[in-house]
Design a protein around this motif. Structure first.
Motif, PDB file in Angstrom:
ATOM      1  N   ALA A 135       0.880  -1.140  -0.102  1.00  0.00           N
ATOM      2  CA  ALA A 135       0.054   0.103  -0.018  1.00  0.00           C
ATOM      3  C   ALA A 135       0.969   1.283   0.064  1.00  0.00           C
TER       4      ALA A 135
ATOM      5  N   ASN B   3       2.327  -0.932  -6.352  1.00  0.00           N
ATOM      6  CA  ASN B   3       1.435  -0.498  -5.496  1.00  0.00           C
ATOM      7  C   ASN B   3       0.533  -1.821  -5.437  1.00  0.00           C
ATOM      8  N   ASP B   4      -0.003  -1.944  -4.192  1.00  0.00           N
ATOM      9  CA  ASP B   4      -1.102  -3.170  -3.995  1.00  0.00           C
ATOM     10  C   ASP B   4      -2.254  -3.212  -4.860  1.00  0.00           C
ATOM     11  N   ALA B   5      -2.898  -2.108  -4.940  1.00  0.00           N
ATOM     12  CA  ALA B   5      -4.102  -2.269  -5.979  1.00  0.00           C
ATOM     13  C   ALA B   5      -3.828  -2.372  -7.353  1.00  0.00           C
ATOM     14  N   ASN B   6      -2.798  -1.839  -7.681  1.00  0.00           N
ATOM     15  CA  ASN B   6      -2.462  -2.083  -9.338  1.00  0.00           C
ATOM     16  C   ASN B   6      -1.932  -3.463  -9.485  1.00  0.00           C
TER      17      ASN B   6
ATOM     18  N   ALA C 251      -3.128  -6.026  -7.620  1.00  0.00           N
ATOM     19  CA  ALA C 251      -4.423  -6.824  -7.539  1.00  0.00           C
ATOM     20  C   ALA C 251      -5.335  -6.857  -8.882  1.00  0.00           C
TER      21      ALA C 251
ATOM     22  N   SER D 224     -10.271  -2.218 -10.744  1.00  0.00           N
ATOM     23  CA  SER D 224     -10.179  -3.006  -9.416  1.00  0.00           C
ATOM     24  C   SER D 224     -10.603  -2.141  -8.405  1.00  0.00           C
TER      25      SER D 224
ATOM     26  N   SER E  28     -10.483  -1.488  -4.168  1.00  0.00           N
ATOM     27  CA  SER E  28     -10.209  -2.306  -2.990  1.00  0.00           C
ATOM     28  C   SER E  28     -10.729  -1.286  -1.865  1.00  0.00           C
TER      29      SER E  28
END
Length: 131
Positions: free
Chosen positions: A67, A106-109, A111, A128, A130
């Motif tokens: 994150a 980045n974690d959202a990317n 995912a 996506s 989150s």
């Protein structure tokens, strides 16, 4: 071929050894959120542990998701809301400890990339969310 995925969260660092989207091995450690050096060491330990579980098979690389704001080059965490990171060159620090190509995202990317895996030909866009 095998790959390693690592998710750095505010309370845990989770890692997986995968082949073609199938999780073969998992590992998890607590995140030492207030200690930058200890976080790097924990990530390195997760990757090395999973490399050891590869049974001698070639691991092609490791992807690290966290994150926060990652620079456009995918090398530095500019800011992480739950961790003690400000302008942290995480990719270089981890790469210096493990003999693998490293991808930082980045974690959202990450995912979104993971969810779109195998469906890229079917869709022109992927969203996506989150929370």
């Amino acid at each position: 071929s095998l790959a390693i995925g690592v998710d750095i969260g505010g309370t845990k660092i989770a890692g997986a050894l995968v082949r073609d989207g199938e999780i073969l091995q998992r590992t998890r450690v607590e995140t030492p959120a207030e200690d930058v050096g200890a976080i790097v060491e924990a990530v390195t330990t997760v990757i090395q542990d999973l490399q050891g579980k590869a049974g001698g098979e070639d691991v092609v690389g490791a992807g690290i998701a966290c994150a926060g704001l990652v620079d456009a080059a995918g090398e530095t965490i500019l800011f992480a809301p739950n961790l003690a990171w400000r302008d942290e060159p995480l990719k270089a620090k981890v790469a210096a400890q493990v003999d693998l190509p490293i991808r930082l995202e980045n974690d959202a990317n990450a995912a979104a990339w993971g969810e779109s895996s195998g469906t890229v030909d079917a869709f022109t866009s992927v969203a996506s969310i989150s929370g």
